[in-house]
Scaffold this active site. Structure first.
Site, PDB file in Angstrom:
ATOM      1  N   HIS A  45       0.820  -1.210   0.000  1.00 27.97           N
ATOM      2  CA  HIS A  45       0.000   0.000   0.000  1.00 27.97           C
ATOM      3  C   HIS A  45       0.855   1.261   0.000  1.00 27.97           C
ATOM      4  O   HIS A  45       0.369   2.346   0.296  1.00 27.97           O
ATOM      5  CB  HIS A  45      -0.944  -0.018   1.203  1.00 27.97           C
ATOM      6  N   ASP A 174      -3.500  -2.734  12.525  1.00 29.73           N
ATOM      7  CA  ASP A 174      -4.012  -2.412  11.191  1.00 29.73           C
ATOM      8  C   ASP A 174      -4.284  -3.735  10.501  1.00 29.73           C
ATOM      9  O   ASP A 174      -3.358  -4.443  10.111  1.00 29.73           O
ATOM     10  CB  ASP A 174      -2.980  -1.587  10.423  1.00 29.73           C
ATOM     11  N   MET A 175      -5.547  -4.099  10.365  1.00 34.64           N
ATOM     12  CA  MET A 175      -5.860  -5.430   9.850  1.00 34.64           C
ATOM     13  C   MET A 175      -7.059  -5.403   8.920  1.00 34.64           C
ATOM     14  O   MET A 175      -7.999  -4.636   9.108  1.00 34.64           O
ATOM     15  CB  MET A 175      -6.145  -6.400  10.994  1.00 34.64           C
ATOM     16  N   TRP A 226     -15.837 -17.683  10.046  1.00 30.75           N
ATOM     17  CA  TRP A 226     -17.151 -17.031  10.078  1.00 30.75           C
ATOM     18  C   TRP A 226     -17.117 -15.741  10.899  1.00 30.75           C
ATOM     19  O   TRP A 226     -17.916 -14.837  10.663  1.00 30.75           O
ATOM     20  CB  TRP A 226     -18.205 -17.990  10.650  1.00 30.75           C
ATOM     21  N   LYS A 227     -16.185 -15.623  11.847  1.00 27.15           N
ATOM     22  CA  LYS A 227     -16.115 -14.408  12.658  1.00 27.15           C
ATOM     23  C   LYS A 227     -15.650 -13.216  11.814  1.00 27.15           C
ATOM     24  O   LYS A 227     -16.217 -12.122  11.905  1.00 27.15           O
ATOM     25  CB  LYS A 227     -15.171 -14.630  13.840  1.00 27.15           C
ATOM     26  N   GLY A 307       2.330  -3.249  16.112  1.00 25.69           N
ATOM     27  CA  GLY A 307       3.129  -2.061  15.825  1.00 25.69           C
ATOM     28  C   GLY A 307       4.583  -2.182  16.230  1.00 25.69           C
ATOM     29  O   GLY A 307       5.415  -1.391  15.776  1.00 25.69           O
TER      30      GLY A 307
END
Length: 337
Positions: A45, A174-175, A226-227, A307
């Site tokens: 990114h 950050d996910m 599924w979560k 982090g």
């Protein structure tokens, strides 16, 4: 792989953006965030996204001159229309406005609609935490992930950011809602490696660590099965509801590249207004030290908090230059003229 100094990378990216129609000041600010993402090891990114962003500018899918416009103000909550301007600049403006409102009210919500790809979501978490604030932010996306139990893509991977300041350096999560983002699949494939854990299904429906097979099938694996699927749905709904903007099925109809027309939410907290910075430091420092003291399953891999590894990568890249893929760097240099 080569190593490029931060300033050279930032300035080269900025020239590519001005060549594509951005003003010099906006190009430099967007380029700084791209370069910082690569500096922190999020190549997918950072530099790697530059050619695609230039393409979107040239196609008119991103309006280089657009500014976010206030739609509604309700005390500590404000809603903005991003007018499909550069996603990084819109998200920076939303983050800063949320921090300003939080300084007045203790907490604040800024919802942003009709914006474009914010690139690395963690950039806004680091920005807030380095200013002593707490941030919770997320974005929805076009469909790129199957709902749990499905074969076709109907969900966004809807990245979520949480950031807390700390004396030792911010704690920043950050996910994406997928086990791996498509950007991580790309960078792993470019290095000729497999994923460390299964990240999706191949065309036969078999879980695989082969990033190219997952990119081909478009069946990335929701984090937590599924979560992650359920969280992606809820984050999508809330982003669209709070911003009065588009959900994933609406973004799919826009069909102008990645995230064009997306919705985002930025929730900021000012610790000094809600309690004390001393209490925050005591809690956060105690917890990260407790986590770091874990007995590692692999003696060669210490246990870290969100982090922590980023800070080590940042230090290496500042001292030795940022690692780049030679082909991508050459493409960006060509775009910079």
């Amino acid at each position: 792989m080569a190593r490029i100094a931060f300033d050279e990378m930032r300035d080269t990216i900025a020239r590519a953006f001005t060549n594509a129609g951005m003003s010099e000041d906006k190009a430099l600010e967007a380029a700084r965030v791209h370069a910082e993402s690569s500096r922190d090891g999020v190549y997918s990114h950072g530099l790697n996204r530059v050619p695609r962003f230039v393409e979107y500018l040239e196609k008119g899918w991103v309006d280089a001159d657009a500014e976010p416009a206030l739609v509604r103000a309700m005390g500590p909550m404000e809603v903005y229309d991003g007018q499909r301007g550069p996603g990084i600049l819109n998200a920076l403006a939303a983050t800063d406005r949320a921090l300003d409102l939080a300084a007045t009210h203790g907490l604040a919500v800024v919802a942003l609609r009709n914006t474009t790809h914010w690139m690395r979501g963690g950039a806004y978490g680091w920005r807030a935490a380095e200013r002593g604030k707490i941030l919770l932010a997320w974005t929805n996306t076009e469909s790129c992930m199957p709902a749990w139990g499905a074969r076709d893509t109907r969900l966004g991977n809807n990245p979520l950011v949480m950031a807390v300041p700390c004396g030792e350096g911010p704690v920043v999560l950050d996910m994406a809602m997928s086990q791996y983002s498509y950007g991580k699949l790309q960078t792993t494939r470019l290095k000729g490696e497999d994923l460390p854990y299964p990240g999706g299904f191949d065309d036969d429906g078999t879980l695989t660590t082969d990033p190219a097979a997952i990119e081909a099938s478009r069946r990335i694996l929701p984090a937590g099965f599924w979560k992650g699927s359920g969280l992606a749905i809820m984050l999508d709904m809330l982003a669209a509801i709070l911003s009065e903007g588009s959900a994933t099925h609406d973004i799919d109809r826009i069909d102008q590249g990645s995230c064009t027309g997306c919705s985002q939410v930025f929730i900021a907290f000012d610790p000094d207004r809600l309690g004390t910075s001393e209490h925050l430091d005591r809690v956060v420092t105690g917890l990260v030290e407790y986590v770091n003291a874990s007995s590692p399953a692999d003696p060669d891999r210490p246990v870290t908090y969100p982090g922590q590894n980023t800070k080590a990568t940042r230090k290496d890249h500042h001292e030795n230059g940022i690692l780049v893929d030679d082909d991508i760097w050459g493409e960006v240099v060509a775009l910079a003229g």
